[in-house]
Design a protein around this motif. Structure first.
Motif, mmCIF file in Angstrom:
data_model
loop_
_atom_site.group_PDB
_atom_site.id
_atom_site.type_symbol
_atom_site.label_atom_id
_atom_site.label_comp_id
_atom_site.label_asym_id
_atom_site.label_seq_id
_atom_site.Cartn_x
_atom_site.Cartn_y
_atom_site.Cartn_z
ATOM 1 N N LEU A 213 24.230 41.238 38.247
ATOM 2 C CA LEU A 213 25.489 41.075 37.521
ATOM 3 C C LEU A 213 25.433 39.962 36.479
ATOM 4 C CD1 LEU A 213 28.085 41.363 40.432
ATOM 5 C CD2 LEU A 213 27.110 43.186 39.016
ATOM 6 N N VAL A 214 24.392 39.145 36.527
ATOM 7 C CA VAL A 214 24.300 37.985 35.639
ATOM 8 C C VAL A 214 23.676 38.406 34.310
ATOM 9 C CG1 VAL A 214 23.399 35.655 35.363
ATOM 10 C CG2 VAL A 214 24.062 36.471 37.636
ATOM 11 N N ARG A 215 24.365 38.088 33.216
ATOM 12 C CA ARG A 215 23.866 38.448 31.884
ATOM 13 C C ARG A 215 22.818 37.452 31.408
ATOM 14 N NH1 ARG A 215 29.787 39.621 29.195
ATOM 15 N NH2 ARG A 215 30.047 37.429 29.772
ATOM 16 N N ALA A 216 22.210 37.765 30.277
ATOM 17 C CA ALA A 216 21.138 36.920 29.741
ATOM 18 C C ALA A 216 21.598 35.499 29.474
ATOM 19 C CB ALA A 216 20.576 37.551 28.457
ATOM 20 N N ASP A 217 22.891 35.327 29.164
ATOM 21 C CA ASP A 217 23.402 33.981 28.887
ATOM 22 C C ASP A 217 23.877 33.273 30.161
ATOM 23 O OD1 ASP A 217 25.630 35.415 29.482
ATOM 24 O OD2 ASP A 217 26.741 34.919 27.662
ATOM 25 N N THR A 218 23.494 33.818 31.321
ATOM 26 C CA THR A 218 23.783 33.283 32.664
ATOM 27 C C THR A 218 25.243 33.436 33.063
ATOM 28 O OG1 THR A 218 24.277 30.978 32.042
ATOM 29 C CG2 THR A 218 21.965 31.560 32.331
ATOM 30 N N THR A 219 26.043 34.163 32.293
ATOM 31 C CA THR A 219 27.437 34.388 32.678
ATOM 32 C C THR A 219 27.572 35.753 33.362
ATOM 33 O OG1 THR A 219 28.026 35.425 30.568
ATOM 34 C CG2 THR A 219 28.250 33.018 30.742
ATOM 35 N N VAL A 220 28.659 35.932 34.059
ATOM 36 C CA VAL A 220 28.968 37.195 34.715
ATOM 37 C C VAL A 220 30.150 37.830 33.986
ATOM 38 C CG1 VAL A 220 29.799 38.266 36.842
ATOM 39 C CG2 VAL A 220 28.148 36.382 36.953
ATOM 40 N N PRO A 221 30.059 39.081 33.567
ATOM 41 C CA PRO A 221 31.197 39.717 32.899
ATOM 42 C C PRO A 221 32.388 39.806 33.852
ATOM 43 C CG PRO A 221 29.518 41.341 33.439
ATOM 44 C CD PRO A 221 28.922 40.005 33.720
ATOM 45 N N ILE A 222 33.502 39.260 33.427
ATOM 46 C CA ILE A 222 34.651 39.193 34.321
ATOM 47 C C ILE A 222 35.931 39.328 33.527
ATOM 48 C CG2 ILE A 222 34.763 36.664 34.180
ATOM 49 C CD1 ILE A 222 35.625 36.653 37.109
ATOM 50 N N GLU A 223 36.897 39.991 34.143
ATOM 51 C CA GLU A 223 38.221 40.149 33.542
ATOM 52 C C GLU A 223 39.248 39.898 34.633
ATOM 53 O OE1 GLU A 223 39.075 43.225 30.483
ATOM 54 O OE2 GLU A 223 40.401 44.047 32.013
ATOM 55 N N VAL A 224 40.239 39.081 34.342
ATOM 56 C CA VAL A 224 41.257 38.709 35.324
ATOM 57 C C VAL A 224 42.614 39.195 34.823
ATOM 58 C CG1 VAL A 224 42.366 36.819 36.562
ATOM 59 C CG2 VAL A 224 39.924 36.677 35.996
ATOM 60 N N GLU A 225 43.319 39.887 35.695
ATOM 61 C CA GLU A 225 44.640 40.395 35.343
ATOM 62 C C GLU A 225 45.675 39.878 36.319
ATOM 63 O OE1 GLU A 225 44.608 44.601 35.278
ATOM 64 O OE2 GLU A 225 43.283 44.768 33.535
ATOM 65 N N ILE A 226 46.881 39.622 35.816
ATOM 66 C CA ILE A 226 48.043 39.354 36.649
ATOM 67 C C ILE A 226 49.077 40.403 36.282
ATOM 68 C CG2 ILE A 226 49.882 37.739 37.217
ATOM 69 C CD1 ILE A 226 48.015 35.453 36.664
ATOM 70 N N GLY A 227 49.360 41.278 37.233
ATOM 71 C CA GLY A 227 50.199 42.423 36.898
ATOM 72 C C GLY A 227 49.461 43.309 35.918
ATOM 73 N N ASP A 228 50.083 43.585 34.791
ATOM 74 C CA ASP A 228 49.451 44.405 33.751
ATOM 75 C C ASP A 228 48.927 43.561 32.593
ATOM 76 O OD1 ASP A 228 50.049 46.727 35.137
ATOM 77 O OD2 ASP A 228 52.035 46.888 34.227
ATOM 78 N N THR A 229 48.919 42.241 32.779
ATOM 79 C CA THR A 229 48.522 41.349 31.686
ATOM 80 C C THR A 229 47.142 40.769 31.951
ATOM 81 O OG1 THR A 229 50.822 40.734 31.302
ATOM 82 C CG2 THR A 229 49.133 39.296 30.364
ATOM 83 N N THR A 230 46.229 40.907 30.999
ATOM 84 C CA THR A 230 44.912 40.297 31.097
ATOM 85 C C THR A 230 45.023 38.827 30.710
ATOM 86 O OG1 THR A 230 43.783 42.368 30.566
ATOM 87 C CG2 THR A 230 42.529 40.340 30.267
ATOM 88 N N VAL A 231 44.738 37.947 31.659
ATOM 89 C CA VAL A 231 44.873 36.512 31.401
ATOM 90 C C VAL A 231 43.532 35.867 31.084
ATOM 91 C CG1 VAL A 231 46.956 36.308 32.795
ATOM 92 C CG2 VAL A 231 44.716 35.991 33.871
ATOM 93 N N PHE A 232 42.439 36.559 31.371
ATOM 94 C CA PHE A 232 41.118 36.035 31.019
ATOM 95 C C PHE A 232 40.148 37.199 30.920
ATOM 96 C CE2 PHE A 232 36.809 34.814 32.171
ATOM 97 C CZ PHE A 232 36.570 33.777 31.274
ATOM 98 N N SER A 233 39.260 37.131 29.934
ATOM 99 C CA SER A 233 38.219 38.145 29.791
ATOM 100 C C SER A 233 37.081 37.566 28.957
ATOM 101 C CB SER A 233 38.767 39.412 29.116
ATOM 102 O OG SER A 233 37.714 40.356 28.913
ATOM 103 N N ASN A 234 35.846 37.750 29.426
ATOM 104 C CA ASN A 234 34.683 37.361 28.632
ATOM 105 C C ASN A 234 33.816 38.575 28.326
ATOM 106 O OD1 ASN A 234 33.461 37.937 31.053
ATOM 107 N ND2 ASN A 234 32.476 35.945 31.314
ATOM 108 N N LEU A 235 34.471 39.751 28.310
ATOM 109 C CA LEU A 235 33.742 40.981 28.038
ATOM 110 C C LEU A 235 33.362 41.046 26.562
ATOM 111 C CD1 LEU A 235 35.798 43.592 30.083
ATOM 112 C CD2 LEU A 235 33.954 42.091 30.832
ATOM 113 N N THR A 236 32.213 41.637 26.294
ATOM 114 C CA THR A 236 31.742 41.829 24.923
ATOM 115 C C THR A 236 31.335 43.289 24.756
ATOM 116 O OG1 THR A 236 30.872 39.580 24.914
ATOM 117 C CG2 THR A 236 30.091 41.057 23.188
#
Length: 271
Positions: A213-236
């Motif tokens: 799950l770890v990308r080349a830049d050592t991060t993990v693609p993750i998306e966080v939602e509260i209800g229907d609202t995305t409050v964090f995403s590092n997807l590319t």
């Protein structure tokens, strides 16, 4: 379609060896005598192992409290999520039979409100319990899971298998260490009530995430939602924009009507 054994693999080399042995038998006898053929095949098959691969991993998924109660007429085993629940069930039965001990050996005529006290008074010392007794103990709940051969976030089946192997870790009682947590593919997500902050806290820990799950830049693609609202995403690339809110839709409709009225008025003036 003919299959050509690959001599670079142990299996392919073994098949070629068998063919050479049978060809040698054919050349020396002009046929394949049954006894000789069986001897050759028996020795050849001994080179293989036919044991079923045990690639399951044993995984602790939580704890259960086992309560066993018995007397001269019954013997019952039940499972409980925590010690307090098991004691409450045991105390309920004790209180319904309190007449058996009321006023004897220091037991009060009415059962105590505290579950532990009621149970201890009813059953008495271990060495004096006779035919009526109980045991209560905690044990781990385990399962055997087959991990995905390749964990790929783009593979539906691999993700489904990883999700079905998720484990929930509860805090072990009011005084127990740790916090409630769900674990999936090595990722730990804690969700708990924080009295110090007066808030519900959600904490994601990625230090033990599966390597796949770890990308080349050592991060993990993750998306966080509260209800229907995305409050964090590092997807590319970033996820598609959320649907327009009702307020935006109303504003666009008003603008569209204004443009239409303007165009119609211009058309009338031109006519």
């Amino acid at each position: 379609m003919l299959i050509k054994p690959n001599p670079a693999t142990p299996e392919g080399e073994a098949i070629i060896d068998l063919a050479d042995l049978l060809d040698g038998l054919q050349e020396s006898t002009g046929e394949w005598p049954g006894a000789d053929t069986v001897d050759i095949l028996g020795e050849w098959l001994s080179r293989f192992s036919f044991e079923v691969s045990e690639d399951f991993a044993q995984q602790a998924t939580g704890r259960a409290w086992v309560l066993r109660q018995w007397d001269r007429h019954s013997d019952e085993v039940t499972l409980w999520a925590d010690e307090a629940s098991a004691l409450a069930a045991l105390a309920h039965g004790v209180r319904s039979s309190w007449d058996n001990v009321a006023g004897t050996d220091g037991a009060p005529y009415r059962p105590p409100a505290d579950d532990r006290t009621a149970v201890d008074l009813y059953y008495g010392p271990i060495e004096e319990r006779g035919d009526e007794d109980y045991v209560l103990f905690a044990t781990e709940i385990s399962r055997r899971v087959r991990p995905p051969l390749k964990l790929d976030l783009a593979d539906f089946d691999a993700c489904t298998l990883a999700n079905s192997s998720a484990v929930f870790h509860a805090q072990e009682g009011p005084d127990g260490e740790g916090l409630p947590c769900i674990e999936v593919a090595g990722i730990l997500v804690f969700s708990y009530l924080d009295a110090d902050r007066g808030a519900v806290r959600v904490s994601v820990h990625l230090d033990t995430a599966a390597e796949e799950l770890v990308r080349a830049d050592t991060t993990v693609p993750i998306e966080v939602e509260i209800g229907d609202t995305t409050v964090f995403s590092n997807l590319t690339p970033p996820p598609p924009a959320s649907p327009l809110t009702p307020g935006w839709r109303a504003r666009i409709r008003r603008l569209a009507r204004g443009v239409a009225l303007h165009d119609n008025g211009r058309c009338r003036e031109g006519g």
